[in-house]
Scaffold this motif. Structure first.
Motif, PDB file in Angstrom:
ATOM      1  N   ARG A  83       0.835  -1.212   0.000  1.00  0.00           N
ATOM      2  CA  ARG A  83       0.000   0.000   0.000  1.00  0.00           C
ATOM      3  C   ARG A  83       0.860   1.249   0.000  1.00  0.00           C
ATOM      4  N   LEU A  84       1.951   1.210   0.749  1.00  0.00           N
ATOM      5  CA  LEU A  84       2.819   2.384   0.833  1.00  0.00           C
ATOM      6  C   LEU A  84       3.481   2.655  -0.514  1.00  0.00           C
ATOM      7  N   ALA A  87       1.068   4.151  -2.862  1.00  0.00           N
ATOM      8  CA  ALA A  87       0.867   5.576  -2.598  1.00  0.00           C
ATOM      9  C   ALA A  87       2.015   6.387  -3.208  1.00  0.00           C
ATOM     10  N   ARG A  88       3.230   5.884  -3.068  1.00  0.00           N
ATOM     11  CA  ARG A  88       4.393   6.596  -3.610  1.00  0.00           C
ATOM     12  C   ARG A  88       4.300   6.713  -5.138  1.00  0.00           C
ATOM     13  N   ARG A  90       1.528   6.563  -6.999  1.00  0.00           N
ATOM     14  CA  ARG A  90       0.458   7.520  -7.310  1.00  0.00           C
ATOM     15  C   ARG A  90       0.985   8.933  -7.208  1.00  0.00           C
ATOM     16  N   ASN A  91       1.788   9.148  -6.156  1.00  0.00           N
ATOM     17  CA  ASN A  91       2.272  10.504  -5.892  1.00  0.00           C
ATOM     18  C   ASN A  91       3.268  10.958  -6.955  1.00  0.00           C
ATOM     19  N   TYR A 119       2.530  15.770  -0.265  1.00  0.00           N
ATOM     20  CA  TYR A 119       2.752  14.356   0.013  1.00  0.00           C
ATOM     21  C   TYR A 119       4.056  13.863  -0.602  1.00  0.00           C
TER      22      TYR A 119
END
Lengths: 267, 416
Positions: A83-84, A87-88, A90-91, A119
């Motif tokens: 998940r982390l 997120a990275r 996506r960012n 973020y």
């Protein structure tokens, strides 16, 4: 020549399956879909409701995880990230534009645009500079400190687009970006996307059910019942319909590329 | 990142001012109660200390030795104290001002006290003007003895409450009017210069009549001298500079008296030293129990406040599901979202406790000004309130924050 640049693939999805649990067994929203999007392309994903186009979009956007299948984004295998890590990615690599803008109401335009950089742990001075430049680029340089509710629908979507490109992502994903706008404003937004694509070489994927938008894309990826459907524009909406509508508006009909049976598929 | 998240947290408090205030109410009341009660409790306790117990816990009484005690030597007048012992202790006190504040003798004789036709028996106590420094003497009317009374051997006396009541009745006017009247003690006239108010407890003055030592010796009672040793003294009270110094003070007293009274090596003390250790420990026990109870009540209030925060944070997570989805789509990690909501809960509890503490300080200062109790703010209570409220904020904020963090981005985005 710039062909090398143009043909390098950004999104490579192969045999992707997404199932959702329902009361009576799993519902297969995507059934073995394989697509490729190249750098600098402006592509539409089209299909009727329930065709799986939104599901495909969320999987490309790493907002959800597929049941099975392989996904290489910008040369990196992102099929099974934590998940982390998701997120990275996506960012860093993805920019989202939504139908209903999804601006945070208590943040000013420039603060909204800064969010991906927040973020991304970019320091505040550089953040502000990048965000201002991005708003400048979408023609909202004068509205930096406006709250979303003081902006028109078109302006809100421009803020959202600025937010989607401020961190220089590999692709911009737009989900029905004109769905909440009137025809003229919608056309302006699509023109802005085209401008970003032509002038900055941005790779843009638009999910839409509007054939008018589909026709102005480099390419259309059609979906029906969770599978790829060829010639979705002509087959699903019907070429005759366009021609009739265009004639009614006194426009010259635009020829729609209809793929013949047996032709090697790009899709 | 932390800076941005703190900004977000405060911003979200501002966005829902009234709701935030209601949410914080439990914490406000809890933290306020904790600080106010602990501050006022301390003040009240120290004033109680000063009035009743402090003097009792800060003094050592030297009393006669028991001639029937095991190891007592068989000598005439064994164990009795005299003015000589008093002088020894006076010298000791002068030499050790770090331990002793004052030394006061008590020469006690049972006597008959008569006012008009009423006669009662009472304990006549000859003492010095410093007596109020080792024993609480709340004056109902008039004044206590002075050094001048002692020097003059003045025929003046101060009545304990029960003595005065038995002689003049319980009405305040009657008691006040009694000051200046003359009574007879042991048949000798004595002018009343003051009446001590009722003050029960183990060190009560209620049944006593006080007069200067010189007056008692020269004018009221016959020969009180011990053969060859001067005036007999019933006890010597030594005021200490601090209750922490009971042990070294006791050791100094024992050494000085043994030497002065020629107690042979190995023999037991022919006097007794009564220290306030026991009273002190009882007092500390009571004090601890009261403080603990107050802290418990305030703590419960804070926990209830924390539940309020958890409740409202759960609502906030539901309300802002889409916002969470947007933030995640833009790259917020689970940790970012968790941090944001925990910080929001923390902000609620810290701001709430600050409001409560500010209110408590205002109340304490106001009460201090109105009642005249010197009530210092208990800064340790402030620190406890703030620290505990923060823990509560983090503790009760964690569950809702974790719920927010674990949302699937797409589900959050699609939430209606």
């Amino acid at each position: 020549m710039s062909t090398d640049y143009i043909t390098s693939p950004i999104v490579q999805i192969s045999d992707m399956v997404k199932e959702f649990p329902t009361g009576d067994g799993a519902f297969r929203a995507l059934d073995g879909v394989s697509i490729q999007v190249d750098q600098g392309e402006m592509v539409a994903i089209m299909g009727p409701s329930g065709s799986g186009k939104s599901t495909l979009m969320t999987l490309i956007g790493l907002l959800d995880t597929p049941t099975s299948g392989r996904y290489i984004l910008d040369g990196e295998d992102v099929s099974s990230l934590s998940r982390l890590e998701q997120a990275r990615v996506r960012n860093r690599k993805l920019g989202f534009v939504f139908q209903n803008f999804n601006l945070l109401p208590r943040l000013s335009a420039v603060q909204n645009v800064e969010l991906p950089l927040v973020y991304g742990r970019v320091d505040s001075r550089q953040r502000r500079a990048q965000a201002s430049a991005a708003l400048e680029a979408v023609g909202l340089g004068a509205k930096l400190h406006n709250l979303p509710n003081t902006l028109s629908g078109g302006q809100k979507q421009r803020v959202a687009i600025a937010r989607a490109l401020v961190h220089n992502p590999a692709i911009i994903l737009a989900d029905e970006p004109t769905g909440a706008l009137d025809t003229r404003t919608g056309a302006e937004i699509m023109a802005l996307f085209r401008e970003l694509n032509r002038e900055q070489g941005r790779t843009i994927i638009v999910v839409t059910h509007d054939p008018e938008i589909g026709r102005h894309m480099d390419r259309v990826i059609g979906l029906r019942d969770g599978r790829l459907a060829e010639n979705i524009l002509s087959e699903y909406y019907g070429v005759e319909v366009f021609e009739r509508v265009e004639r009614e508006h006194g426009l010259e009909p635009v020829p729609v590329p209809v793929r013949r049976q047996g032709e090697a598929s790009r899709i | 990142m932390l800076k941005e998240q703190i900004g977000m947290a405060l911003d979200s408090l501002r966005a829902n001012k009234f709701r935030s205030l209601l949410t914080m109410l439990g914490i406000i009341i809890g933290a306020g109660t904790l600080v106010a009660v602990l501050s006022l409790g301390n003040a009240l306790q120290s004033s109680v200390f000063e009035q009743f117990v402090d003097l009792g816990t800060r003094r050592i009484a030297v009393e006669p030795g028991d001639p029937r005690a095991k190891g007592a030597r068989d000598v005439p007048g064994y164990g009795l104290l005299s003015i000589q012992d008093y002088r020894v202790l006076e010298d000791l006190a002068a030499a050790r001002p770090d331990l002793f504040r004052t030394v006061v003798p008590e020469v006690a004789v049972n006597t008959e006290v008569r006012a008009g036709t009423t006669a009662i028996r009472a304990l006549l106590v000859g003492t010095s003007a410093d007596y109020p420094e080792v024993q609480t003497v709340p004056m109902l009317a008039g004044r206590f003895l002075t050094a001048a009374d002692e020097a003059d051997g003045a025929r003046v006396g101060v009545l304990g409450y029960l003595v005065a009541r038995d002689l003049f009745g319980a009405e305040r006017e009657a008691l006040e009017a009694a000051v200046g009247r003359s009574i007879e003690v042991n048949g000798q006239p004595l002018t009343i210069i003051g009446i001590v108010d009722e003050n029960g407890g183990p060190f009560s003055t209620d049944g006593r009549v006080f007069a200067p030592v010189s007056t008692v010796r020269l004018r009221l009672v016959g020969d009180l001298d011990l053969p060859g040793r001067g005036l007999q003294v019933n006890s010597v009270l030594l005021g200490l500079t601090s209750e922490q110094l009971v042990d070294p003070a006791e050791a100094a007293i024992v050494a000085a008296l043994r030497s002065a009274r020629n107690v042979p090596e190995g023999a037991i003390n022919d006097f007794e030293v009564n220290t306030p250790t026991q009273a002190l420990s009882v007092l500390q026990g009571i004090n601890g129990a009261i403080t603990g109870f107050i802290a418990l009540v305030a703590g419960i209030s804070l926990v209830v406040g924390g539940i309020g925060i958890m409740n409202i944070m759960l609502v906030a997570v539901t309300e802002r599901t889409r916002e969470i989805g947007v933030r995640k789509a833009l790259g917020a990690s689970d940790g970012d979202v968790l941090g944001q909501f925990v910080l929001e809960a923390l902000a609620l509890s810290i701001v709430g406790s600050l409001i409560g503490i500010a209110g408590a300080i205002a109340i304490v200062v106001l009460i201090g000004a109105v009642t005249g109790i010197g009530a210092p703010i208990s800064w340790s209570a402030v620190a406890i309130a703030l620290g505990f409220a923060s823990l509560i904020g983090i503790g009760f904020g964690f569950y809702p924050a974790r719920r927010a963090a674990m949302l699937q981005p797409i589900e959050a985005l699609r939430y209606e």
